[in-house]
Scaffold this motif. Structure first.
Motif, PDB file in Angstrom:
ATOM      1  N   ARG A  97       0.862  -1.180   0.000  1.00  0.00           N
ATOM      2  CA  ARG A  97       0.000   0.000   0.000  1.00  0.00           C
ATOM      3  C   ARG A  97       0.894   1.224   0.000  1.00  0.00           C
ATOM      4  O   ARG A  97       1.892   1.261   0.714  1.00  0.00           O
ATOM      5  CB  ARG A  97      -0.890   0.023   1.240  1.00  0.00           C
ATOM      6  CG  ARG A  97      -2.024  -0.961   1.135  1.00  0.00           C
ATOM      7  CD  ARG A  97      -2.735  -1.110   2.448  1.00  0.00           C
ATOM      8  NE  ARG A  97      -2.414  -2.468   2.880  1.00  0.00           N
ATOM      9  CZ  ARG A  97      -2.095  -2.828   4.093  1.00  0.00           C
ATOM     10  NH1 ARG A  97      -2.082  -1.976   5.054  1.00  0.00           N
ATOM     11  NH2 ARG A  97      -1.792  -4.062   4.367  1.00  0.00           N
ATOM     12  N   ALA A 128      -1.647  10.716  -3.752  1.00  0.00           N
ATOM     13  CA  ALA A 128      -1.727   9.522  -4.595  1.00  0.00           C
ATOM     14  C   ALA A 128      -1.844   8.313  -3.682  1.00  0.00           C
ATOM     15  O   ALA A 128      -1.181   8.234  -2.639  1.00  0.00           O
ATOM     16  CB  ALA A 128      -0.493   9.403  -5.475  1.00  0.00           C
ATOM     17  N   TYR A 129      -2.688   7.375  -4.074  1.00  0.00           N
ATOM     18  CA  TYR A 129      -2.944   6.189  -3.259  1.00  0.00           C
ATOM     19  C   TYR A 129      -2.943   4.972  -4.169  1.00  0.00           C
ATOM     20  O   TYR A 129      -3.580   4.990  -5.220  1.00  0.00           O
ATOM     21  CB  TYR A 129      -4.300   6.357  -2.575  1.00  0.00           C
ATOM     22  CG  TYR A 129      -4.784   5.145  -1.807  1.00  0.00           C
ATOM     23  CD1 TYR A 129      -4.109   4.727  -0.669  1.00  0.00           C
ATOM     24  CD2 TYR A 129      -5.906   4.438  -2.209  1.00  0.00           C
ATOM     25  CE1 TYR A 129      -4.558   3.641   0.047  1.00  0.00           C
ATOM     26  CE2 TYR A 129      -6.358   3.357  -1.495  1.00  0.00           C
ATOM     27  CZ  TYR A 129      -5.678   2.945  -0.366  1.00  0.00           C
ATOM     28  OH  TYR A 129      -6.116   1.876   0.342  1.00  0.00           O
ATOM     29  N   GLY A 130      -2.224   3.939  -3.776  1.00  0.00           N
ATOM     30  CA  GLY A 130      -2.187   2.738  -4.605  1.00  0.00           C
ATOM     31  C   GLY A 130      -2.083   1.480  -3.773  1.00  0.00           C
ATOM     32  O   GLY A 130      -1.540   1.482  -2.662  1.00  0.00           O
ATOM     33  N   PHE A 186      -1.101  -2.708  -4.394  1.00  0.00           N
ATOM     34  CA  PHE A 186      -0.591  -3.703  -5.321  1.00  0.00           C
ATOM     35  C   PHE A 186      -0.508  -5.035  -4.587  1.00  0.00           C
ATOM     36  O   PHE A 186       0.060  -5.121  -3.506  1.00  0.00           O
ATOM     37  CB  PHE A 186       0.804  -3.313  -5.819  1.00  0.00           C
ATOM     38  CG  PHE A 186       1.401  -4.310  -6.757  1.00  0.00           C
ATOM     39  CD1 PHE A 186       0.970  -4.388  -8.073  1.00  0.00           C
ATOM     40  CD2 PHE A 186       2.382  -5.173  -6.325  1.00  0.00           C
ATOM     41  CE1 PHE A 186       1.513  -5.316  -8.937  1.00  0.00           C
ATOM     42  CE2 PHE A 186       2.930  -6.110  -7.184  1.00  0.00           C
ATOM     43  CZ  PHE A 186       2.504  -6.177  -8.492  1.00  0.00           C
ATOM     44  N   MET A 235     -10.731   2.625  -1.956  1.00  0.00           N
ATOM     45  CA  MET A 235     -10.642   3.948  -2.567  1.00  0.00           C
ATOM     46  C   MET A 235     -11.719   4.873  -2.001  1.00  0.00           C
ATOM     47  O   MET A 235     -11.468   6.040  -1.718  1.00  0.00           O
ATOM     48  CB  MET A 235     -10.781   3.837  -4.082  1.00  0.00           C
ATOM     49  CG  MET A 235     -10.529   5.151  -4.796  1.00  0.00           C
ATOM     50  SD  MET A 235      -8.893   5.852  -4.516  1.00  0.00           S
ATOM     51  CE  MET A 235      -7.902   4.744  -5.479  1.00  0.00           C
TER      52      MET A 235
END
Length: 59
Positions: free
Chosen positions: A3, A15-17, A19, A48
């Motif tokens: 994260r 920004a947020y991601g 994987f 999100m």
């Protein structure tokens, strides 16, 4: 799972991601793969939504 949250103070952007990689090994996991993908998609959407809600809330 990874994260990542980045805050660029100069632009005021966040920004947020997320994987993640998974490989179903168990026979039940393989049989339920379509369901598991659907649940993973729901998690991504909910995550999100939660991040947007947290950013919209006053400190």
């Amino acid at each position: 799972m990874r994260r990542l949250v980045e805050h660029h103070e100069h632009h005021g952007e966040v920004a947020y991601g997320i994987f993640a990689v998974s490989r179903p090994n168990h026979v039940l996991a393989r049989l339920g793969y379509p369901y598991a993908r659907r649940v993973q998609g729901r998690f991504a959407r909910d995550s999100m939504r939660a991040m947007r809600s947290a950013l919209a809330s006053p400190p």
